[in-house]
Design a protein around this motif. Structure first.
Motif, mmCIF file in Angstrom:
data_model
loop_
_atom_site.group_PDB
_atom_site.id
_atom_site.type_symbol
_atom_site.label_atom_id
_atom_site.label_comp_id
_atom_site.label_asym_id
_atom_site.label_seq_id
_atom_site.Cartn_x
_atom_site.Cartn_y
_atom_site.Cartn_z
ATOM 1 N N GLY A 182 42.888 -46.420 -28.675
ATOM 2 C CA GLY A 182 43.870 -45.348 -28.555
ATOM 3 C C GLY A 182 43.300 -44.096 -27.918
ATOM 4 N N TRP A 183 44.223 -43.170 -27.606
ATOM 5 C CA TRP A 183 43.876 -41.879 -27.019
ATOM 6 C C TRP A 183 44.653 -40.798 -27.743
ATOM 7 C CZ3 TRP A 183 40.787 -39.101 -23.936
ATOM 8 C CH2 TRP A 183 41.255 -37.925 -23.357
ATOM 9 N N ASN A 184 43.976 -39.757 -28.194
ATOM 10 C CA ASN A 184 44.626 -38.629 -28.844
ATOM 11 C C ASN A 184 44.757 -37.504 -27.817
ATOM 12 O OD1 ASN A 184 45.012 -36.120 -30.306
ATOM 13 N ND2 ASN A 184 44.576 -37.294 -32.167
ATOM 14 N N CYS A 185 45.993 -37.225 -27.436
ATOM 15 C CA CYS A 185 46.226 -36.263 -26.361
ATOM 16 C C CYS A 185 45.901 -34.832 -26.786
ATOM 17 C CB CYS A 185 47.682 -36.333 -25.904
ATOM 18 S SG CYS A 185 48.146 -37.981 -25.350
ATOM 19 N N MET A 186 46.111 -34.515 -28.058
ATOM 20 C CA MET A 186 45.820 -33.163 -28.531
ATOM 21 C C MET A 186 44.314 -32.908 -28.580
ATOM 22 S SD MET A 186 48.660 -32.325 -31.474
ATOM 23 C CE MET A 186 48.371 -33.802 -32.452
#
Length: 342
Positions: A182-186
């Motif tokens: 996954g990728w956490n945009c914040m």
């Protein structure tokens, strides 16, 4: 058991087992049965079994009322069979419903600041705000691509391509070529930075299917093809000698995981079929098939499938996820077996 008998047993197990179990409850409307019914549809088509598609038609009619209760990325997954049911029955309902859901995805579904579909789930209505997961490509983008083919609408095809490319850009490890979960945009990071095998599997099998559906409807950037090819070549280099991948693919000391391995092998077969991958990768899929056949019990249960897995806090936590029978595990195995029926 040979491939044909194994596929039949896996399918029958999906039909009959575990109505009260989260992992085997076919009569729900979320991603778990969604992967299951998508695989059943694939099997019915490739095995030329009209009775299997008749079963899916009845399943959909029995569960149709549930399909309107919740709109999340994960609840889109069962709609992936609507295009096939439309072709099977000629019923315009499937086309009309597909258009309605596709429009929700394109116009209303939550997005991250980069424009990627935010991964939202059906379990306890949880929302992973500003998170991008590999799972979304199979759970929602595949449906969008199939709706584009069903309706001939270029806008849906273009959106499917854009979302697939966005997910590859955000999740692909620049150093190794494989994908993070996954990728956490914040936060601007990959959270635990786990190169989870089933995350790679969702995109491994999803991309050939998506591109086959949108072919001729919209332009497919060369970048997408190149990223996919690099990803699959990197994945194959991490295959263990027994033909399977560990649940985190760069941790050979972790347990071998069947569903992700089958999904990756299925992606290899379909990628080669469609000219996305070199034929030199096919022996890796053959090795996975042989290993997977050994993990199918006489009852049809697929063994060694990790349970539902969000993005975990640490890489080590992935190795603590228990294994249990699930419809998505059955489904990814069935999809691989179906490819060897042709």
């Amino acid at each position: 058991m040979n491939v044909q008998e194994s596929a039949s047993r896996v399918y029958e197990y999906m039909r009959k087992e575990g109505a009260d179990s989260w992992g085997l409850n076919l009569n729900a409307w979320d991603w778990v049965p969604g992967v299951g019914v998508a695989a059943i549809a694939d099997y019915g088509t490739k095995a030329r079994r009209r009775d299997v598609l008749d079963f899916l038609q009845q399943w959909e009619e029995n569960n149709r009322e549930k399909s309107e209760t919740l709109k999340t990325i994960n609840s889109i997954a069962p709609f992936a069979i609507y295009a096939q049911l439309h072709r099977h029955t000629g019923d315009s309902y499937y086309r009309e419903a597909s258009l309605r859901i596709a429009e929700w995805l394109r116009s209303e579904a939550p997005r991250t600041r980069e424009g990627a579909l935010e991964h939202t789930v059906t379990e306890k209505n949880a929302v992973f705000t500003e998170q991008v997961w590999a799972d979304t490509v199979f759970m929602a983008v595949l449906f969008l691509a199939r709706t584009a083919r069903l309706t001939g609408q270029e806008a849906y095809a273009a959106e499917a391509v854009e979302q697939t490319l966005l997910h590859l850009r955000l999740l692909q490890d620049g150093e190794t070529g494989v994908l993070f979960h996954g990728w956490n945009c914040m936060a601007g990071n990959h959270m635990s930075a786990a190169r989870w095998t089933r995350a790679n599997a969702w995109i491994a099998v999803g991309v050939p299917e998506i591109l086959a559906e949108v072919n001729g409807l919209t332009e497919i950037p060369e970048e997408l093809r190149e990223r996919y090819s690099r990803m699959m070549e990197a994945i194959v280099r991490r295959q263990n000698d027994d033909g399977l991948w560990s649940t985190v693919m760069d941790r050979p000391d972790f347990y071998r995981e069947t569903s992700g391995s089958c999904g990756i092998a299925c992606g290899i077969v379909r990628g080669v079929r469609d000219g996305l991958l070199e034929r030199a990768l096919l022996p890796a899929a053959d090795r996975t098939l042989e290993a997977a056949l050994e993990r199918i019990a006489d009852t049809g249960e697929v063994l060694g499938v990790s349970s539902g897995t969000p993005v975990m806090e640490t890489i080590e936590a992935y190795n603590r996820i228990r294994c249990e029978p699930t419809l998505y595990g059955q489904g990814l195995a069935l999809m691989l077996l179906s490819d060897y029926l042709e």
